[in-house]
Scaffold this motif. Structure first.
Motif, PDB file in Angstrom:
ATOM      1  N   UNK A   3     -33.142  33.237 -35.440  1.00  0.00           N
ATOM      2  CA  UNK A   3     -33.597  34.573 -35.684  1.00  0.00           C
ATOM      3  C   UNK A   3     -32.681  35.150 -36.842  1.00  0.00           C
ATOM      4  N   UNK A   4     -31.982  34.243 -37.765  1.00  0.00           N
ATOM      5  CA  UNK A   4     -31.302  35.042 -38.594  1.00  0.00           C
ATOM      6  C   UNK A   4     -31.794  35.298 -39.845  1.00  0.00           C
ATOM      7  N   UNK A   5     -32.995  34.767 -40.226  1.00  0.00           N
ATOM      8  CA  UNK A   5     -33.643  35.143 -41.558  1.00  0.00           C
ATOM      9  C   UNK A   5     -34.632  36.301 -41.442  1.00  0.00           C
ATOM     10  N   UNK A   6     -34.885  36.828 -42.542  1.00  0.00           N
ATOM     11  CA  UNK A   6     -36.084  37.886 -42.607  1.00  0.00           C
ATOM     12  C   UNK A   6     -37.487  37.234 -42.195  1.00  0.00           C
ATOM     13  N   UNK A   7     -37.653  36.055 -42.623  1.00  0.00           N
ATOM     14  CA  UNK A   7     -38.813  35.293 -42.626  1.00  0.00           C
ATOM     15  C   UNK A   7     -38.981  34.861 -41.111  1.00  0.00           C
ATOM     16  N   UNK A   8     -38.038  34.367 -40.391  1.00  0.00           N
ATOM     17  CA  UNK A   8     -37.935  34.016 -39.012  1.00  0.00           C
ATOM     18  C   UNK A   8     -38.325  35.182 -38.158  1.00  0.00           C
ATOM     19  N   UNK A   9     -37.667  36.289 -38.484  1.00  0.00           N
ATOM     20  CA  UNK A   9     -38.064  37.486 -37.548  1.00  0.00           C
ATOM     21  C   UNK A   9     -39.493  38.074 -37.855  1.00  0.00           C
ATOM     22  N   UNK A  10     -40.091  37.868 -39.096  1.00  0.00           N
ATOM     23  CA  UNK A  10     -41.297  38.299 -39.433  1.00  0.00           C
ATOM     24  C   UNK A  10     -42.282  37.366 -38.679  1.00  0.00           C
ATOM     25  N   UNK A  11     -41.960  36.158 -38.409  1.00  0.00           N
ATOM     26  CA  UNK A  11     -43.038  35.227 -37.815  1.00  0.00           C
ATOM     27  C   UNK A  11     -42.906  35.372 -36.462  1.00  0.00           C
ATOM     28  N   UNK A  12     -41.707  35.871 -35.742  1.00  0.00           N
ATOM     29  CA  UNK A  12     -41.641  35.938 -34.523  1.00  0.00           C
ATOM     30  C   UNK A  12     -42.254  37.282 -33.909  1.00  0.00           C
ATOM     31  N   UNK A  13     -42.227  38.366 -34.926  1.00  0.00           N
ATOM     32  CA  UNK A  13     -42.898  39.536 -34.401  1.00  0.00           C
ATOM     33  C   UNK A  13     -44.502  39.114 -34.523  1.00  0.00           C
ATOM     34  N   UNK A  14     -44.835  38.173 -35.479  1.00  0.00           N
ATOM     35  CA  UNK A  14     -46.155  38.037 -35.332  1.00  0.00           C
ATOM     36  C   UNK A  14     -46.713  37.295 -34.176  1.00  0.00           C
ATOM     37  N   UNK A  15     -45.855  36.432 -33.904  1.00  0.00           N
ATOM     38  CA  UNK A  15     -46.155  35.522 -32.646  1.00  0.00           C
ATOM     39  C   UNK A  15     -46.375  36.523 -31.472  1.00  0.00           C
ATOM     40  N   UNK A  16     -45.365  37.391 -31.373  1.00  0.00           N
ATOM     41  CA  UNK A  16     -45.355  38.198 -30.125  1.00  0.00           C
ATOM     42  C   UNK A  16     -46.540  39.129 -29.952  1.00  0.00           C
ATOM     43  N   UNK A  17     -46.825  39.670 -31.272  1.00  0.00           N
ATOM     44  CA  UNK A  17     -48.098  40.454 -31.664  1.00  0.00           C
ATOM     45  C   UNK A  17     -49.274  39.539 -30.917  1.00  0.00           C
TER      46      UNK A  17
END
Lengths: 502, 152, 331
Positions: A463-477
């Motif tokens: 969860x350490x890069x901006x790209x990862x966090x964006x993708x995680x948010x998208x997945x949760x959504x």
């Protein structure tokens, strides 16, 4: 401007007779190779490389550009007409394209697919010409953790593809995951699910699986007298269906963007781009029959898989990082001609490289012209009696699959998958999740383990890069959307005070 | 045959298959083991669920055909299956083009196609196109032709 | 020396064959003197369009030219299992000189060591070495490490912190780092990728600290200044990267790299072997071939059958010793 000056300098070279001829030939070969199940752009280009030894670089590259663009489009022709995707990138085309053909709208479907493909290719080529270097930086930003989340994001679409029975849909995905695991684990060298078979050590080629699952059942269907496409309605002389092109413009914009982005990221390809675009379009589509013959459901994947082509060349040409197998083969072909990718390519061989990028643009136009004729020729093939067409598909897939690795083992494997595909179809088990899982499963596993190796077992790295966090948010959504919808629907029901009698 | 019963049998077979793979996966070393064990384990659970669905449907609905695909002629399927296997075996021994030239008309005629002339013309035309693409254009090294040496 | 005995062996066989032919005992031998009289199949154990394939197809026309007799060579790709499919096909082919193939060390050596392979080195007759691509370490300039001493010092301060990418467990890149670790008592952290292109991308993106690759794949990055190459693992500097010092020059006795060579099934006729080996040498001196190889950035390094056999044997002993001490893949 520098770029424009280079383009200007390359123009006369591109419009020379040799290069034009090479592009026409390449595009024709490409469409044919894409349309034939079992053959792919990678193979088409790879076997042609020795032929280009004697050619001048731009002639060779023009031909390669034609093959690449043409093959991406060609895959949609049998996908629409026969339910057989010619290339892995054509799976999503089957969803709406084949349904349109079944409804007797094959001509409209072919037109939409061709136009969308040409637009996708053109957008991609323009991006390659004008903004390659800044976009190339994106390719390097993606680390193992980001790849993992990207693969997971792609896997989310499986949930959409699982039809009405989750057990069957996820079982199909598991089947795909197991197929993806076969072979030597490149991380440790362990052999997995290889059963001491030499031919399984390097894993199962996606073409073998795809051809078996998708081409054999329709061929057998034809032989059993169960083809559900009414060939008498494939009439090109009849009344032309009016297509609402204006409504497709936003689809093209969205799908081109998806295709471009996926193309930029190494390791993903047209297949993922097409499925993501189809899924994204599903989210916003207003078509009541999405997935069952909606024009936008066909335009989205076709536009996206072609928008992927030139985009994969962006990191390949500017950084020497090939995004997929085709780009890797193209780099090989360029090396033969002494063209080393990287900044020096743009410095020392600017005319050639800009010429190549121009041929990517021009072949997207050529594809439109040749594709129009090609699709008509293919429709005539469909007029053959089903009892002859069935064996022809069998013979064609056999030789196509054999040619991938010159291996009879692959042919038997393909036939085995054909049997499985036939059984799955009879039992209403969807096959698309399996194919998606084969593509994304190994990527998810390897990048997850790689990420943990890099971090020394620290899960925080994921969860350490901006790209990862964006993708995680998208997945949760994406996960929450159905839940939220469900709750809202429930609230509405309580508000309306419907009797709860079930 | 009853569709639900057929699916139940398939589910049992699939369960057994994944149980076998699960056993296999448990033997892998270290990190290589995690994913195979997880996937095959999940698959076993899913195929059990599938089997349960079928059993329930079988008890409830008896032999309702459901909304499955149209039934087909088992005899025709058998002909296709045999033809495909013989064809694949033939490629290794007789060569690709020879086998194709034999299989194509033989299969269509045995399934009831009656226009011999069209069958033979289509076969020859098709073989010529295949030869042009795979031998002349792509120069794929196909298995040697034993009967028609001049084609190989 | 083994090379000499091999050579004498060839001569002996050659002479007996000539003698036999003159006596008219073996009619087949007379035909063999005109080797090659029919097309030769060249097995490439990697996919069409890959590095080995393109190198092979570049060499083929020149090999045909110098074999004479209107020789024709057909390339047949047998990819799979890291080369094992192709090597096995080659090893089990008829030893008549009409099937040859590209053999890639260390893969051809390490495969039988690390798993139950379907061929052994006894089945393979080395013919000639064509390419030797030395291993090399690449590191981003921002890391502030410019030579091996600094790398070792840094690794000793931060044990197990330096991540390095390779093209997979058991590749020459991986083995190179293992030898360095073993000989200098340091510990790095291995991150295997699916191929060199991925390793390079991960290095340039800063996701790993160091890339262990082959020098030809890093030479243009080094010229651009985007990557610092710490050293090349060859005996002498490869002329294409003359400003990159060798490991030995820096006091690290590691010589490792990837070979692309010609091989044949063991027991091929001595004349065929000699002709092939000699034709390869001539082809590799042809100016047109040299120009083509330079364009592709091939690190050419010719060795005849005798020298190459000896070199492979010593490599094989080294890998076996390394394996016995520290198996590089999970058992």
């Amino acid at each position: 401007m520098d770029i424009l000056a280079n383009i200007w300098a390359a123009l006369p070279l591109v419009f020379s007779f040799d290069v034009m001829l090479a592009m026409v030939l390449g595009t024709t070969v490409g469409i044919a190779v894409g349309a034939l199940p079992g053959l792919s752009a990678t193979m088409g280009i790879a076997v042609l490389i020795p032929l280009t030894f004697a050619m001048s670089p731009l002639v060779a590259l023009g031909m390669i550009a034609g093959i690449y663009n043409g093959a991406m489009y060609g895959g949609s022709i049998p996908a629409i007409l026969l339910r057989i995707p010619g290339t892995p990138a054509g799976i999503a085309t089957v969803f709406d394209g084949y349904e349109m053909a079944r409804q007797g709208r094959a001509r409209a479907a072919l037109d939409i697919s061709l136009t969308s493909s040409a637009i996708g290719s053109a957008v991609s080529a323009i991006a390659l010409l004008l903004v390659a270097p800044p976009l190339a930086a994106v390719a390097l930003k993606f680390g193992p953790a980001d790849y993992f989340w990207l693969a997971m994001f792609g896997m989310m679409t499986v949930a959409v593809l699982i039809s009405d029975n989750p057990a069957k849909g996820f079982l199909s995905a598991c089947f795909g995951l197991v197929i993806g695991l076969v072979g030597i684990d490149s991380m440790t060298g362990t052999e997995r699910f290889t059963f001491d078979q030499l031919n399984l050590l390097s894993g199962i080629n996606i073409i073998v699986l795809l051809t078996g699952l998708y081409a054999i059942p329709p061929a057998v269907g034809l032989l059993l007298g169960q083809s559900d496409v009414d060939t008498s309605r494939l009439n090109f002389k009849g009344v032309k269906e009016r297509i609402d092109w204006a409504s497709l413009v936003p689809v093209w914009i969205r799908s081109s963007a998806i295709g471009l982005f996926i193309g930029l990221i190494p390791a993903l390809g047209g297949n993922v781009a097409a499925i993501l675009a189809w899924n994204e379009q599903r989210r916003v589509s207003k078509s009541p029959n999405y997935g069952k013959g909606a024009p936008d459901g066909l335009a989205a994947p076709e536009c996206a898989n072609n928008a992927d082509t030139a985009a994969t060349l962006i990191p390949a040409l500017t950084l020497g990082v090939p995004g997929n197998a085709v780009a890797a083969v193209i780099l090989g072909a360029m090396l033969v001609h002494g063209l080393k990718p990287g900044p020096e390519l743009f410095r020392d061989n600017a005319t050639t490289v800009y010429g190549f990028m121009l041929t990517m643009l021009i072949t997207s136009g050529l594809m439109y012209v040749i594709g129009k004729l090609g699709a008509r020729a293919f429709v005539n093939v469909l007029r053959l009696p089903p009892l002859l067409l069935g064996p022809m598909i069998l013979a064609l897939t056999t030789v196509g699959v054999y040619a991938v690795q010159n291996s009879m083992f692959d042919v038997w494997l393909m036939l085995g998958f054909g049997l499985i595909g036939f059984a799955m179809e009879r039992m209403s088990i969807p096959t698309a999740p399996a194919v998606l899982a084969v593509i994304l499963g190994p990527m998810a596993e390897a990048s997850f383990r790689r990420a943990l190796l890099i971090s020394g077992g620290e899960y925080g790295y994921l969860f350490s890069s901006a790209i990862s966090i964006t993708l995680v948010v998208l997945i949760v959504l994406m996960l929450l959307t159905p839940v939220v919808r469900h709750i809202r629907a429930r609230q509405r029901r309580t508000q309306e005070e419907l009797p709860s009698g079930s | 045959m009853n569709r639900n019963l057929l699916e139940l049998l398939a589910a049992i077979f699939v369960t057994a298959f994944f149980v076998y793979l699960f056993g296999e996966a448990r033997g892998y070393a270290g990190q290589s083991k995690v994913m195979p064990v997880a996937v095959t384990g999940l698959a076993v659970a899913l195929s059990l669920a599938w089997g349960a669905q079928c059993s329930v449907a079988l008890v409830k609905g008896g032999g309702a055909a459901g909304t499955g695909p149209a039934p087909f002629d088992l005899r025709r399927l058998a002909i296709v299956a045999v033809a495909v296997v013989v064809y694949a075996l033939g490629i290794g021994t007789l060569g690709y083009f020879t086998s194709t030239i034999i299989m194509l008309p033989a299969l269509s005629i045995s399934l009831g196609y009656r226009n011999w002339l069209v069958a033979i013309l289509v076969t020859l035309g098709f073989a010529a196109v295949l030869y042009a693409v795979f031998r002349l254009l792509l120069s794929v090294p196909l298995p040697a032709e034993t009967l028609f040496g001049m084609v190989g | 020396m083994q090379f000499k005995t091999l050579r004498e062996d060839f001569m002996k066989k050659h002479l007996t064959r000539i003698a036999a032919a003159t006596l008219g005992i073996f009619s087949a031998t007379a035909a063999l003197a005109e080797y090659p009289e029919r097309p030769i199949t060249m097995i490439v154990a990697y996919s069409a369009g890959g590095g080995t394939d393109v190198a092979a197809r570049t060499l083929v026309p020149y090999l045909e030219k110098y074999l004479g007799n209107d020789a024709s060579i057909v390339v047949s790709n047998k990819p799979g299992a890291g080369g094992e499919v192709g090597f096995t096909t080659l090893a089990h082919a008829k030893a008549d000189g009409y099937t040859i193939g590209f053999i890639n060390a260390p893969n051809i050596l390490t495969i039988p060591i690390q798993r139950k392979a379907r061929y052994t080195m006894e089945d393979i007759q080395p013919v000639a070495n064509v390419v030797y691509d030395p291993g090399a370490f690449g590191i981003l300039p921002s890391a502030g490490i410019e030579n091996l001493d600094q790398l070792i010092a840094y690794a000793k301060e931060n044990p197990g912190k330096v991540t390095y990418g390779t093209a997979g467990a058991g590749s020459d890149d991986h083995l190179a780092v293992l030898s360095l670790e073993r000989e200098h008592g340091v510990k790095f952290r291995h991150v295997p990728f699916n191929g060199n292109a991925d390793v390079r991308a991960a290095l340039l993106g800063g996701h790993i600290k160091m890339a262990s690759m082959n020098v030809t794949e890093m030479v243009s990055d080094s010229e651009e200044g985007t990557v610092i190459v710490l050293g090349q693992m060859s005996k002498e500097r490869w002329e294409g990267a003359a400003n990159i010092p060798t490991f030995r020059e820096q006091g690290y006795d590691i010589v490792m790299g990837a070979n692309r060579s010609l091989g044949a099934p063991a027991g091929i006729p001595a004349e065929a072997l000699e002709k092939l080996s000699a034709a390869t040498e001539k082809a590799m001196n042809d100016p047109a071939f040299l120009a083509g190889a330079k364009d592709q950035g091939l690190a050419l390094y010719y060795m005849n059958a005798g020298d190459f056999t000896v070199s492979l044997q010593s490599l094989n002993e080294g890998y076996k010793a390394l394996w016995a001490e520290q198996p590089w893949i999970a058992q």
